[in-house]
Enzyme design. Sequence first.
Site, PDB file in Angstrom:
ATOM      1  N   SER A 168       0.820  -1.209   0.000  1.00 54.68           N
ATOM      2  CA  SER A 168       0.000   0.000   0.000  1.00 54.68           C
ATOM      3  C   SER A 168       0.852   1.257   0.000  1.00 54.68           C
ATOM      4  O   SER A 168       0.330   2.361  -0.105  1.00 54.68           O
ATOM      5  CB  SER A 168      -0.887   0.002   1.244  1.00 54.68           C
ATOM      6  OG  SER A 168      -0.061   0.030   2.381  1.00 54.68           O
ATOM      7  N   CYS A 169       2.171   1.118   0.143  1.00 44.61           N
ATOM      8  CA  CYS A 169       3.005   2.323   0.271  1.00 44.61           C
ATOM      9  C   CYS A 169       3.925   2.572  -0.914  1.00 44.61           C
ATOM     10  O   CYS A 169       3.795   3.591  -1.589  1.00 44.61           O
ATOM     11  CB  CYS A 169       3.846   2.239   1.541  1.00 44.61           C
ATOM     12  SG  CYS A 169       2.909   2.633   3.002  1.00 44.61           S
ATOM     13  N   PHE A 170       4.868   1.663  -1.143  1.00 43.06           N
ATOM     14  CA  PHE A 170       5.887   1.941  -2.168  1.00 43.06           C
ATOM     15  C   PHE A 170       5.270   2.333  -3.525  1.00 43.06           C
ATOM     16  O   PHE A 170       5.617   3.384  -4.063  1.00 43.06           O
ATOM     17  CB  PHE A 170       6.825   0.744  -2.338  1.00 43.06           C
ATOM     18  CG  PHE A 170       7.820   0.564  -1.215  1.00 43.06           C
ATOM     19  CD1 PHE A 170       7.996   1.544  -0.250  1.00 43.06           C
ATOM     20  CD2 PHE A 170       8.591  -0.579  -1.129  1.00 43.06           C
ATOM     21  CE1 PHE A 170       8.908   1.386   0.775  1.00 43.06           C
ATOM     22  CE2 PHE A 170       9.507  -0.747  -0.107  1.00 43.06           C
ATOM     23  CZ  PHE A 170       9.671   0.229   0.852  1.00 43.06           C
TER      24      PHE A 170
END
Length: 435
Positions: A266-268
């Site tokens: 969900s971040c990178f």
Amino acid sequence: MKISFVGSGYVGQVNAAGAAHYGHEVILVDIDPKKVDSLNKGIPTIFEKGLEGLLQELVLKKKTLRATLDLQQAVHATDISLICVGTPDKGGMIDLSYIQQVAKGIGEALKTKENYHVVVVKSTVVPGTSLNTVNVLLEQYSGKKAGIDFGLCMNPEFLREGVAVEDSIHPDSIVLGTQDEKTKKIMREMYAWAEESKFTYVGITAAEAIKYAKNSFLATKITFANEWANFCDAAGIDAKEVLEAIGADRRISPMFLRNGPGYGGSCFPKDVNAIVHAGQVRHSPFRILEEVVAVNHTQYLHLIDLAQEKMGSIARRKVGILGLSFKPETDDTRESPALRIISYLVSQGCEIKAYCPQGMEMAKEMLEERRITEVNYMNSAEECIKDAELVLIPTDWAEFKEIIPKITVPTFIGHRSLVNPDDYAHVYALGYPKR
Ligand code: UDX
């Protein structure tokens, strides 16, 4: 202290539990009544190691953590509000609509609040957002001034899914972006339990940038490892030997230098996209990061290519897929290479059985959203490999180590940490010299 966390997703639930663990009185806010209900029973709505036990203790026994739908009341009842809502990717750009909604709500609450209140942006937002969007709305809706009537802080989160509870209780570093001493002091007090050496004190916009710089650096490092592994494959070199050797150099370090089928989560992916876009808008393009996005986007194909190379065309074959989450120990399948692999295999007419210790529900939902309904979701790894002509293991869940020796068909693994392919004639890995 009395603290509210606005937004009860991964970041909100884990950080709220961490704060209550350190003795604060905590309120979690969300717009979803089902989430609030569940949290008030001490049941997390996400899978994260250690979270359920912690919530049971804090919500039911110690009663220092509760959830509510009422943002106004939560702001009035606390000294600090941390904004933890999502900042999803919308066509390669950051979607700030949840942040804006919450900033308006907090602003309205501040209008009628007498005591000094600190508003903290914890969500990942592109540099400039806290001052130009959040603060503008807070001031507009409260009729008050930041730095005088209320405090503004940017305190990015660095939680890794799967070990997020541990990260929130024992963080590596804490970045506090502030513009006035009073807010800085209150925030330091909130983290009174942490050693001074963990802190970096910066301005608000620098704090926002630090989060992106960190994540985009790590994504670049992984992509570097992946391209080297691809080259090693082509040149007949064992990528593990090369990557481990360069990782032994202290200037490089072995962290985030494992090759695989591409980074996900969900971040990178969303953060690298967002900062690439921010660079383009400011006429200061991140050319390296643009390539990182492009390389990562097709990295999953190397696992399929490896299978085709060993088996000929895999079109219409029976394939077992072990591991759907973007990494082990999480139920999160967002941007998971496994789902890209499944989409591709479905387009090739393959018959797919899939199993994941935690990610089945989210994978099914996400694939069905893409109208991919042909996948058979199995109850165990054993059922998944039954009758398969080949097995793909994109995610390195440790429990798959036990099933690998039982597989009799060609098996293609994304991560070498799972098993040593030297030990099994049927196992092939990315970055492993061709047999
Ligand atoms: C990441 C950051 O680590 C965290 O600081 C930030 O706040 C959120 O994003 P997370 O997404 O939970 O955390 O996962 P992480 O363990 O960092 O792994 C990210 C992805 O990179 C996974 O898909 C993983 O499989 C991949 N990866 C990681 C590699 O392919 N090789 C590596 O060496 C390390």
